[in-house]
Design a protein around this motif. Structure first.
Motif, PDB file in Angstrom:
ATOM      1  N   GLY A 123      74.020  21.712  58.913  1.00 47.41           N
ATOM      2  CA  GLY A 123      75.053  22.570  57.934  1.00 47.41           C
ATOM      3  C   GLY A 123      74.284  24.317  59.385  1.00 47.41           C
ATOM      4  N   VAL A 124      75.333  24.777  59.324  1.00 48.12           N
ATOM      5  CA  VAL A 124      74.476  26.587  60.064  1.00 48.12           C
ATOM      6  C   VAL A 124      75.245  27.732  59.648  1.00 48.12           C
ATOM      7  CG1 VAL A 124      76.275  26.294  62.073  1.00 48.12           C
ATOM      8  CG2 VAL A 124      74.313  27.302  62.113  1.00 48.12           C
ATOM      9  N   ASP A 125      74.665  29.191  60.039  1.00 43.67           N
ATOM     10  CA  ASP A 125      75.094  30.184  59.507  1.00 43.67           C
ATOM     11  C   ASP A 125      74.731  31.093  60.192  1.00 43.67           C
ATOM     12  OD1 ASP A 125      76.543  31.536  57.349  1.00 43.67           O
ATOM     13  OD2 ASP A 125      75.435  32.430  56.645  1.00 43.67           O
ATOM     14  N   VAL A 126      75.192  31.698  60.511  1.00 45.59           N
ATOM     15  CA  VAL A 126      74.942  33.151  61.062  1.00 45.59           C
ATOM     16  C   VAL A 126      76.033  34.551  60.799  1.00 45.59           C
ATOM     17  CG1 VAL A 126      76.854  33.027  63.100  1.00 45.59           C
ATOM     18  CG2 VAL A 126      74.649  34.099  63.596  1.00 45.59           C
ATOM     19  N   GLU A 127      74.918  35.816  60.651  1.00 43.17           N
ATOM     20  CA  GLU A 127      75.292  36.569  59.869  1.00 43.17           C
ATOM     21  C   GLU A 127      74.867  38.256  60.805  1.00 43.17           C
ATOM     22  OE1 GLU A 127      78.025  36.790  57.638  1.00 43.17           O
ATOM     23  OE2 GLU A 127      77.539  34.652  56.709  1.00 43.17           O
ATOM     24  N   THR A 128      76.064  38.435  60.747  1.00 39.33           N
ATOM     25  CA  THR A 128      75.835  40.240  61.212  1.00 39.33           C
ATOM     26  C   THR A 128      74.607  40.897  60.030  1.00 39.33           C
ATOM     27  OG1 THR A 128      77.020  40.630  62.743  1.00 39.33           O
ATOM     28  CG2 THR A 128      76.298  42.708  62.261  1.00 39.33           C
ATOM     29  N   VAL A 129      74.169  41.452  60.428  1.00 35.47           N
ATOM     30  CA  VAL A 129      72.864  42.162  58.970  1.00 35.47           C
ATOM     31  C   VAL A 129      73.773  43.538  58.576  1.00 35.47           C
ATOM     32  CG1 VAL A 129      71.155  43.547  58.579  1.00 35.47           C
ATOM     33  CG2 VAL A 129      71.050  41.500  59.644  1.00 35.47           C
ATOM     34  N   ARG A 130      74.486  43.644  58.009  1.00 32.82           N
ATOM     35  CA  ARG A 130      75.619  44.716  57.810  1.00 32.82           C
ATOM     36  C   ARG A 130      74.842  45.822  56.750  1.00 32.82           C
ATOM     37  NH1 ARG A 130      80.726  41.739  55.344  1.00 32.82           N
ATOM     38  NH2 ARG A 130      81.225  44.152  54.700  1.00 32.82           N
ATOM     39  N   SER A 131      75.438  46.680  57.640  1.00 39.71           N
ATOM     40  CA  SER A 131      74.940  48.224  56.200  1.00 39.71           C
ATOM     41  C   SER A 131      75.531  48.745  55.267  1.00 39.71           C
ATOM     42  CB  SER A 131      74.920  49.185  57.311  1.00 39.71           C
ATOM     43  OG  SER A 131      76.176  50.185  57.995  1.00 39.71           O
ATOM     44  N   ASP A 132      76.937  47.836  54.874  1.00 36.89           N
ATOM     45  CA  ASP A 132      78.392  48.231  54.509  1.00 36.89           C
ATOM     46  C   ASP A 132      77.744  47.765  52.958  1.00 36.89           C
ATOM     47  OD1 ASP A 132      78.889  46.123  55.471  1.00 36.89           O
ATOM     48  OD2 ASP A 132      80.935  46.851  55.509  1.00 36.89           O
ATOM     49  N   LEU A 133      77.152  46.818  52.878  1.00 37.49           N
ATOM     50  CA  LEU A 133      77.085  46.058  50.985  1.00 37.49           C
ATOM     51  C   LEU A 133      75.455  46.292  50.519  1.00 37.49           C
ATOM     52  CD1 LEU A 133      77.161  42.415  52.958  1.00 37.49           C
ATOM     53  CD2 LEU A 133      79.083  43.599  51.511  1.00 37.49           C
ATOM     54  N   ASP A 134      75.963  46.600  49.441  1.00 39.47           N
ATOM     55  CA  ASP A 134      74.735  46.821  48.818  1.00 39.47           C
ATOM     56  C   ASP A 134      73.790  45.164  48.409  1.00 39.47           C
ATOM     57  OD1 ASP A 134      73.264  47.464  46.709  1.00 39.47           O
ATOM     58  OD2 ASP A 134      74.007  48.543  45.271  1.00 39.47           O
ATOM     59  N   HIS A 135      73.310  45.250  49.743  1.00 44.26           N
ATOM     60  CA  HIS A 135      72.151  43.815  49.357  1.00 44.26           C
ATOM     61  C   HIS A 135      71.545  43.202  47.980  1.00 44.26           C
ATOM     62  CE1 HIS A 135      69.858  47.141  50.680  1.00 44.26           C
ATOM     63  NE2 HIS A 135      68.719  45.988  50.674  1.00 44.26           N
ATOM     64  N   LEU A 136      71.095  44.569  47.164  1.00 47.25           N
ATOM     65  CA  LEU A 136      70.179  44.686  46.451  1.00 47.25           C
ATOM     66  C   LEU A 136      70.595  43.800  44.862  1.00 47.25           C
ATOM     67  CD1 LEU A 136      67.845  47.244  46.136  1.00 47.25           C
ATOM     68  CD2 LEU A 136      67.455  44.875  47.395  1.00 47.25           C
ATOM     69  N   GLN A 137      71.767  44.499  44.936  1.00 46.65           N
ATOM     70  CA  GLN A 137      72.998  44.261  43.873  1.00 46.65           C
ATOM     71  C   GLN A 137      73.123  42.897  43.927  1.00 46.65           C
ATOM     72  OE1 GLN A 137      77.241  45.531  43.648  1.00 46.65           O
ATOM     73  NE2 GLN A 137      76.786  46.177  41.495  1.00 46.65           N
ATOM     74  N   LEU A 138      73.320  42.735  45.267  1.00 47.22           N
ATOM     75  CA  LEU A 138      73.941  40.764  45.773  1.00 47.22           C
ATOM     76  C   LEU A 138      72.912  39.691  45.318  1.00 47.22           C
ATOM     77  CD1 LEU A 138      76.205  42.036  48.812  1.00 47.22           C
ATOM     78  CD2 LEU A 138      76.576  40.602  46.191  1.00 47.22           C
ATOM     79  N   ALA A 139      71.309  40.862  45.767  1.00 45.58           N
ATOM     80  CA  ALA A 139      70.378  39.624  45.674  1.00 45.58           C
ATOM     81  C   ALA A 139      70.440  39.749  44.004  1.00 45.58           C
ATOM     82  CB  ALA A 139      69.348  40.388  45.892  1.00 45.58           C
ATOM     83  N   GLN A 140      70.004  40.494  43.067  1.00 44.38           N
ATOM     84  CA  GLN A 140      69.993  40.003  41.894  1.00 44.38           C
ATOM     85  C   GLN A 140      71.060  39.970  40.899  1.00 44.38           C
ATOM     86  OE1 GLN A 140      70.001  44.182  39.683  1.00 44.38           O
ATOM     87  NE2 GLN A 140      68.262  43.443  38.633  1.00 44.38           N
ATOM     88  N   ARG A 141      71.949  39.557  41.907  1.00 43.43           N
ATOM     89  CA  ARG A 141      73.232  38.894  40.685  1.00 43.43           C
ATOM     90  C   ARG A 141      73.288  37.344  41.582  1.00 43.43           C
ATOM     91  NH1 ARG A 141      79.680  40.109  41.446  1.00 43.43           N
ATOM     92  NH2 ARG A 141      80.205  37.483  40.549  1.00 43.43           N
TER      93      ARG A 141
END
Length: 248
Positions: A123-141
């Motif tokens: 399996g593989v995944d690639v993602e653009t490091v987006r600035s429009d996401l609340d990454h801390l909120q997602l990580a906490q969830r």
């Protein structure tokens, strides 16, 4: 990135070949790639709303067909696919005649990544490091407490990049197993070692090192996070850019 110039598109059971491509470089092949797609792929492309997404779909699927044709010894248009419950593609081949080539793809904007292996799920995944996401909120969830604390412990300008490093590792693992994201990002815990190799830990019912899988984070380019996961621990990853002469 580790580059290589293979004399042929061959695989051993300990190989995981990861091909990266900038889809915009292959726009000149758009028409020929479109002719390679199956009716089902044409229908999927037609359902997309924006022309840029239709273009990327045709380019990514046409290029992957072309890559796989080198390993399978088939015309790209003659390759058939089957799909798992969660949409993971696999080559629909004749077990007596076709090599047991497994693959997985991911793309973000114009960056395509295709992982190929022999006889082992990948399996593989690639993602653009987006600035429009609340990454801390997602990580906490969605992440474990340790993973969240690792992210917030990074310098502020590195936290978002670290979040996407975790995310791609988790998604690559779930894709390798043929599972969807709903199966639980929080059910697995990723622990990076000093070399960049990752260890998959099961969080339920207790953290256990899962020796059945290995996950590897790798570099594509600035602002891009990527990871590959495959069955077993003895495989070695080689990453390279798709050469222009891949398209014959």
């Amino acid at each position: 990135m580790t580059g290589f110039s293979p004399p042929a598109y061959s695989l051993s059971k300990n190989d995981v070949r990861v091909w990266t491509a900038d889809l915009s470089r292959f726009t000149c092949h758009l028409s020929s790639f479109r002719s390679l797609l199956s009716p089902e792929e044409h229908a999927r492309a037609a359902r997309l709303t924006f022309e840029r997404d239709k273009r990327r779909f045709v380019l990514s699927h046409g290029l992957v067909r072309t890559l796989l044709s080198h390993y399978l010894g088939l015309d790209p248009s003659r390759i058939s696919f089957r799909y798992s419950e969660h949409g993971k593609p696999a080559v629909q081949g004749n077990a007596d005649k076709s090599p047991d080539v497994r693959f997985n793809i991911s793309h973000s904007v114009d960056c395509l990544v295709c992982a190929v292996s022999l006889g082992q799920e990948v399996g593989v995944d690639v993602e653009t490091v987006r600035s429009d996401l609340d990454h801390l909120q997602l990580a906490q969830r969605f992440f474990s407490t340790r993973e969240f604390e690792d992210i917030v412990g990074c310098p502020a300008n590195k936290q978002r990049e670290r979040f996407f490093q975790y995310w791609t590792c988790k998604e690559a693992y779930l894709k390798a197993r043929g599972l969807g994201l709903s199966s639980g990002l929080a059910q697995i815990e990723i622990q990076f070692d000093r070399t960049g190799r990752t260890v998959n830990l099961l969080t339920e019912p207790m953290p256990i090192h899962d020796l059945r899988w290995k996950i590897q984070s790798f570099h594509v380019s600035a602002g891009i996070a990527a990871a590959v996961a495959a069955a077993g621990e003895s495989w070695k990853m080689v990453v390279a850019t798709v050469p222009d002469d891949c398209v014959r």
